[in-house]
Design an enzyme around this catalytic site. Sequence first.
Site, PDB file in Angstrom:
ATOM      1  N   MET B 325       0.832  -1.202   0.000  1.00  0.00           N
ATOM      2  CA  MET B 325       0.000   0.000   0.000  1.00  0.00           C
ATOM      3  C   MET B 325       0.873   1.261   0.000  1.00  0.00           C
ATOM      4  O   MET B 325       0.591   2.228  -0.707  1.00  0.00           O
ATOM      5  CB  MET B 325      -0.949   0.011   1.204  1.00  0.00           C
ATOM      6  CG  MET B 325      -2.102   0.991   1.042  1.00  0.00           C
ATOM      7  SD  MET B 325      -3.046   1.235   2.560  1.00  0.00           S
ATOM      8  CE  MET B 325      -4.266  -0.035   2.447  1.00  0.00           C
ATOM      9  N   GLY B 326       1.957   1.227   0.792  1.00  0.00           N
ATOM     10  CA  GLY B 326       2.878   2.355   0.840  1.00  0.00           C
ATOM     11  C   GLY B 326       3.488   2.632  -0.524  1.00  0.00           C
ATOM     12  O   GLY B 326       3.444   3.754  -1.025  1.00  0.00           O
ATOM     13  N   TRP B 328       2.385   1.685  -3.359  1.00  0.00           N
ATOM     14  CA  TRP B 328       1.344   2.088  -4.304  1.00  0.00           C
ATOM     15  C   TRP B 328       1.086   3.600  -4.230  1.00  0.00           C
ATOM     16  O   TRP B 328       0.902   4.258  -5.246  1.00  0.00           O
ATOM     17  CB  TRP B 328       0.035   1.333  -4.040  1.00  0.00           C
ATOM     18  CG  TRP B 328      -1.100   1.972  -4.759  1.00  0.00           C
ATOM     19  CD1 TRP B 328      -1.280   2.033  -6.115  1.00  0.00           C
ATOM     20  CD2 TRP B 328      -2.177   2.716  -4.190  1.00  0.00           C
ATOM     21  NE1 TRP B 328      -2.408   2.756  -6.413  1.00  0.00           N
ATOM     22  CE2 TRP B 328      -2.974   3.185  -5.252  1.00  0.00           C
ATOM     23  CE3 TRP B 328      -2.546   3.030  -2.878  1.00  0.00           C
ATOM     24  CZ2 TRP B 328      -4.118   3.961  -5.046  1.00  0.00           C
ATOM     25  CZ3 TRP B 328      -3.681   3.785  -2.683  1.00  0.00           C
ATOM     26  CH2 TRP B 328      -4.453   4.246  -3.758  1.00  0.00           C
ATOM     27  N   HIS B 329       1.120   4.165  -3.005  1.00  0.00           N
ATOM     28  CA  HIS B 329       0.889   5.601  -2.885  1.00  0.00           C
ATOM     29  C   HIS B 329       1.952   6.388  -3.633  1.00  0.00           C
ATOM     30  O   HIS B 329       1.702   7.486  -4.118  1.00  0.00           O
ATOM     31  CB  HIS B 329       0.861   6.022  -1.410  1.00  0.00           C
ATOM     32  CG  HIS B 329      -0.465   5.797  -0.760  1.00  0.00           C
ATOM     33  ND1 HIS B 329      -1.604   6.428  -1.167  1.00  0.00           N
ATOM     34  CD2 HIS B 329      -0.837   4.987   0.263  1.00  0.00           C
ATOM     35  CE1 HIS B 329      -2.627   6.040  -0.418  1.00  0.00           C
ATOM     36  NE2 HIS B 329      -2.194   5.154   0.453  1.00  0.00           N
ATOM     37  N   GLY B 330       3.141   5.819  -3.735  1.00  0.00           N
ATOM     38  CA  GLY B 330       4.214   6.499  -4.453  1.00  0.00           C
ATOM     39  C   GLY B 330       5.539   6.081  -3.876  1.00  0.00           C
ATOM     40  O   GLY B 330       5.637   5.753  -2.696  1.00  0.00           O
TER      41      GLY B 330
END
Lengths: 77, 402
Positions: B325-326, B328-330
């Site tokens: 998830m981290g 994925w955020h960037g």
Amino acid sequence: MKEQIIEILQDLTGSDEVATNLDINLFGAGLIDSMATVQLLLELQTQCGVDVPVSEFERSEWETPNKIIAKVESLKA
Amino acid sequence: MINMQPYQNPTYFLLIALTLLPVVIANLCEKKIYWYQTLISFGFLLLSFGGIKWHQGIALIVYVVLEIILIKLYFNYRLRSNNSWIFYLTVFIAIIPLIIVKITPAIYGGQVSIIGFLGISYITFKIVGMIMEIRDGAIKEFKLWQTIQFLLFFPTISSGPIDRYRRFIGDYNKQLSREKYLDLLEKGVWYIFLGFLYKFFIAYFFGTLLMPQVAQNALAHGGLSWWLVAYMYIWSMDLFFDFAGYSLFAVGTSYIMGIATPMNFNKPFAAPNIKEFWNRWHMTLSFWFRDYIYMRLVFFIMKKKLIKSRITIANLGYLTLFLIMGFWHGVTWYYIVYGLFHACAIIICDAWLRFKKKHRQQIPSNRFTKLFAIFLTFNTVCFSFLIFSGFLNTMMFHHIMK
């Protein structure tokens, strides 16, 4: 079948409430989480011979002992 | 040609109201006008991905065509056979464009990838979900037209909520009774107006009126200050009301079209612990991660008996989920630290829940402890948002530049 499922649930949740109150919301009461869900699916596979892939697991259809029993019975039939 | 981003200005809402009017009337007569819905969907997509954003429009078309070919190929393959490696490979190919879009700015100093477009993440989530359900045999038919409708459903294209194929198609094909549709319509309109309050009043107050000055003061002071603490809360409030407001627009618009897109937020700041927080915050994303990453990984590890301890498996699952998830955020340090922070928080939360279960009699539980739990969760979450905001990064650079 019914007793077997209740036994699995007692093992998983460590609570006897699942045997006395068959309409208790397992997720809402915090008795089952995603981890326990996976364990439940695996137990159902080995003990009851029903194969439920993760994507067929819709929480609202499995949230109480009664619903789980009905679901397993319908999958068995 | 003009360009208009979704739910940004009054004209956009006026257009929604006017163009959806025939859909409302048709539904009230218990009819569906598919050709018209497709027409306005196309119109709204053109509005968001045309004009000065035409290159994004091209990227979107190429992306969707290629991904649909991939889904179709995998579907045909799955009818004949079911090799795990083919499945992994298909998922990997499906996420290559998203990976490129996410990595490009990290490599080329903030430059945006030319294959990117608004909402690429959200379409990718839908596609990967489809591939996984095809593997499970849950999606039994491949319908090209419905897949296109699902992937390009305009109310949710830019930032979700992330719907699921089978759920969406069920709504898309079903004709609601007038009573049921009226109920949906009423809720949809209510959500849109609640969204106005969230996004254009509350988020505006926090984000536009308060934030700039507080940020400036926090930067001028440097290091730990009350300004920084204030910034943390203000940024968190802005994030919530802005995103929840947007989500209400998307869900409301879907409802008016007779599609019950799932909700994204459910009073997240009233959550009594981090685990519960993720059942209430950006729900369609967290449930996506839960169902397609966490549960599958846990299932795989337990079935293959790779690790014995259930606790270790759960914790490994959390770390994997939140790290992905981290990323994925960037690809920046603060998004990744944000992911790790939440993984640790939920691991600690789980340990506490186990401890509580064992010592139920000794641990007090009353109104005060419940309020304290909410207070603690809220502050933990706000702190994680401070990391997420990247403001600490800005402060560091500001400090070095001085």
